[in-house]
Write a protein that holds these residues in place. Structure first.
Motif, mmCIF file in Angstrom:
data_model
loop_
_atom_site.group_PDB
_atom_site.id
_atom_site.type_symbol
_atom_site.label_atom_id
_atom_site.label_comp_id
_atom_site.label_asym_id
_atom_site.label_seq_id
_atom_site.Cartn_x
_atom_site.Cartn_y
_atom_site.Cartn_z
ATOM 1 N N LEU A 38 0.826 -1.200 0.000
ATOM 2 C CA LEU A 38 0.000 0.000 0.000
ATOM 3 C C LEU A 38 0.864 1.256 0.000
ATOM 4 O O LEU A 38 0.583 2.216 -0.725
ATOM 5 C CB LEU A 38 -0.949 0.012 1.199
ATOM 6 C CG LEU A 38 -1.885 1.213 1.294
ATOM 7 C CD1 LEU A 38 -2.771 1.311 0.049
ATOM 8 C CD2 LEU A 38 -2.739 1.115 2.546
ATOM 9 N N LEU A 39 1.917 1.244 0.782
ATOM 10 C CA LEU A 39 2.814 2.397 0.840
ATOM 11 C C LEU A 39 3.487 2.637 -0.509
ATOM 12 O O LEU A 39 3.661 3.776 -0.932
ATOM 13 C CB LEU A 39 3.866 2.175 1.926
ATOM 14 C CG LEU A 39 4.749 3.319 2.363
ATOM 15 C CD1 LEU A 39 3.926 4.535 2.727
ATOM 16 C CD2 LEU A 39 5.596 2.900 3.537
ATOM 17 N N PHE A 40 3.819 1.564 -1.209
ATOM 18 C CA PHE A 40 4.432 1.694 -2.528
ATOM 19 C C PHE A 40 3.414 2.158 -3.569
ATOM 20 O O PHE A 40 3.681 3.055 -4.360
ATOM 21 C CB PHE A 40 5.055 0.363 -2.963
ATOM 22 C CG PHE A 40 5.715 0.424 -4.302
ATOM 23 C CD1 PHE A 40 6.956 1.010 -4.450
ATOM 24 C CD2 PHE A 40 5.093 -0.111 -5.412
ATOM 25 C CE1 PHE A 40 7.574 1.075 -5.686
ATOM 26 C CE2 PHE A 40 5.702 -0.054 -6.659
ATOM 27 C CZ PHE A 40 6.943 0.527 -6.799
ATOM 28 N N ALA A 41 2.229 1.546 -3.560
ATOM 29 C CA ALA A 41 1.225 1.831 -4.589
ATOM 30 C C ALA A 41 0.526 3.170 -4.378
ATOM 31 O O ALA A 41 0.245 3.885 -5.338
ATOM 32 C CB ALA A 41 0.184 0.708 -4.626
ATOM 33 N N SER A 42 0.237 3.502 -3.118
ATOM 34 C CA SER A 42 -0.515 4.722 -2.857
ATOM 35 C C SER A 42 -0.089 5.336 -1.523
ATOM 36 O O SER A 42 -0.763 5.162 -0.499
ATOM 37 C CB SER A 42 -2.012 4.395 -2.842
ATOM 38 O OG SER A 42 -2.750 5.560 -2.633
ATOM 39 N N PRO A 43 1.022 6.037 -1.513
ATOM 40 C CA PRO A 43 1.534 6.605 -0.268
ATOM 41 C C PRO A 43 0.543 7.514 0.457
ATOM 42 O O PRO A 43 0.451 7.495 1.673
ATOM 43 C CB PRO A 43 2.773 7.390 -0.696
ATOM 44 C CG PRO A 43 3.151 6.853 -2.015
ATOM 45 C CD PRO A 43 1.900 6.344 -2.644
ATOM 46 N N PHE A 51 -2.935 8.430 9.851
ATOM 47 C CA PHE A 51 -3.083 9.787 10.359
ATOM 48 C C PHE A 51 -1.852 10.667 10.154
ATOM 49 O O PHE A 51 -1.466 11.430 11.036
ATOM 50 C CB PHE A 51 -3.485 9.780 11.841
ATOM 51 C CG PHE A 51 -4.689 8.940 12.125
ATOM 52 C CD1 PHE A 51 -5.937 9.322 11.664
ATOM 53 C CD2 PHE A 51 -4.580 7.742 12.810
ATOM 54 C CE1 PHE A 51 -7.054 8.538 11.903
ATOM 55 C CE2 PHE A 51 -5.696 6.961 13.050
ATOM 56 C CZ PHE A 51 -6.933 7.361 12.589
ATOM 57 N N ILE A 52 -1.229 10.542 8.987
ATOM 58 C CA ILE A 52 -0.114 11.406 8.632
ATOM 59 C C ILE A 52 -0.664 12.500 7.725
ATOM 60 O O ILE A 52 -1.320 12.213 6.721
ATOM 61 C CB ILE A 52 1.006 10.616 7.927
ATOM 62 C CG1 ILE A 52 1.572 9.574 8.884
ATOM 63 C CG2 ILE A 52 2.102 11.557 7.439
ATOM 64 C CD1 ILE A 52 2.557 8.626 8.249
ATOM 65 N N MET A 57 3.974 14.733 3.843
ATOM 66 C CA MET A 57 4.249 13.822 2.734
ATOM 67 C C MET A 57 4.794 14.597 1.537
ATOM 68 O O MET A 57 4.164 14.672 0.498
ATOM 69 C CB MET A 57 2.995 13.042 2.371
ATOM 70 C CG MET A 57 2.450 12.249 3.528
ATOM 71 S SD MET A 57 1.143 11.143 3.083
ATOM 72 C CE MET A 57 2.050 9.912 2.187
ATOM 73 N N THR A 58 5.978 15.147 1.699
ATOM 74 C CA THR A 58 6.538 15.988 0.649
ATOM 75 C C THR A 58 7.283 15.192 -0.410
ATOM 76 O O THR A 58 7.166 15.469 -1.586
ATOM 77 C CB THR A 58 7.482 17.036 1.259
ATOM 78 O OG1 THR A 58 8.442 16.367 2.062
ATOM 79 C CG2 THR A 58 6.700 18.025 2.102
ATOM 80 N N PRO A 111 10.857 9.242 5.002
ATOM 81 C CA PRO A 111 9.912 9.724 6.025
ATOM 82 C C PRO A 111 10.342 9.372 7.452
ATOM 83 O O PRO A 111 10.387 8.207 7.829
ATOM 84 C CB PRO A 111 8.609 9.017 5.652
ATOM 85 C CG PRO A 111 8.752 8.678 4.216
ATOM 86 C CD PRO A 111 10.201 8.482 3.960
ATOM 87 N N LYS A 112 10.661 10.412 8.197
ATOM 88 C CA LYS A 112 11.161 10.219 9.559
ATOM 89 C C LYS A 112 10.180 9.479 10.444
ATOM 90 O O LYS A 112 10.567 8.584 11.187
ATOM 91 C CB LYS A 112 11.512 11.570 10.175
ATOM 92 C CG LYS A 112 12.736 12.230 9.610
ATOM 93 C CD LYS A 112 13.021 13.522 10.341
ATOM 94 C CE LYS A 112 14.179 14.311 9.889
ATOM 95 N NZ LYS A 112 15.068 13.899 8.890
ATOM 96 N N VAL A 113 8.917 9.846 10.372
ATOM 97 C CA VAL A 113 7.933 9.252 11.277
ATOM 98 C C VAL A 113 7.864 7.735 11.091
ATOM 99 O O VAL A 113 7.813 6.992 12.065
ATOM 100 C CB VAL A 113 6.540 9.922 11.109
ATOM 101 C CG1 VAL A 113 5.955 9.675 9.736
ATOM 102 C CG2 VAL A 113 5.572 9.467 12.180
#
Length: 144
Positions: A38-43, A51-52, A57-58, A111-113
């Motif tokens: 999911l993170l790869f396909a749709s960050p 809840f980011i 998300m720059t 992404p640090k978080v």
């Protein structure tokens, strides 16, 4: 070619039984595969689920890279879950190098978080895997 196919069959039909630890590692692998995919396909979708805020998300490419890394880790956990040796070596990897690499990666723009989250979660899961292995070994030694 026949040898390759026979090795693939052996890998899929492992004679090792499904233990509590192997099921735990398999569940971790599926979770990581899902998160990474999911993170790869749709960050942005992933970000909204955890809840980011969009303002954090720059660098979307860095989020995708982290998703690919998490997915690959999940693949290895899921496919090697029944190997007791893999379980033991994964504990060492999760406690020592993984947090250091993730903290370093966070400093390079990933992404640090999420890097810091995984830098904390990975050692915890490693300790839980170790405790599960110890429990299984104690149970096996009592049977003998």
């Amino acid at each position: 070619m026949g040898t390759i196919i026979s090795h693939c069959r052996e890998a899929v039909s492992s004679p090792d039984p499904w233990t509590k630890t192997s099921k735990f590692l398999f569940a971790q692998g599926l979770t990581y595969l899902s998160m990474g995919g999911l993170l790869f396909a749709s960050p942005r979708t992933f970000g909204s689920l955890v809840f980011i805020e969009d303002s954090q998300m720059t660098n979307i490419e860095a989020w995708r890279l982290l998703g690919m890394e998490v997915g690959i880790v999940g693949y290895f956990y899921a496919t090697n879950a029944r190997s007791k040796h893999f379980a033991k070596t994964s504990v060492l990897d999760r406690i020592l190098p993984v947090p250091l690499l993730l903290v370093g990666q966070a400093q390079l723009g990933t992404p640090k978080v999420l890097c810091y989250l995984f830098a904390v979660v990975e050692p915890l899961l490693g300790v839980l895997t170790s405790l599960s292995l110890t429990s299984e070994e104690n149970t096996e030694s009592k049977k003998d």
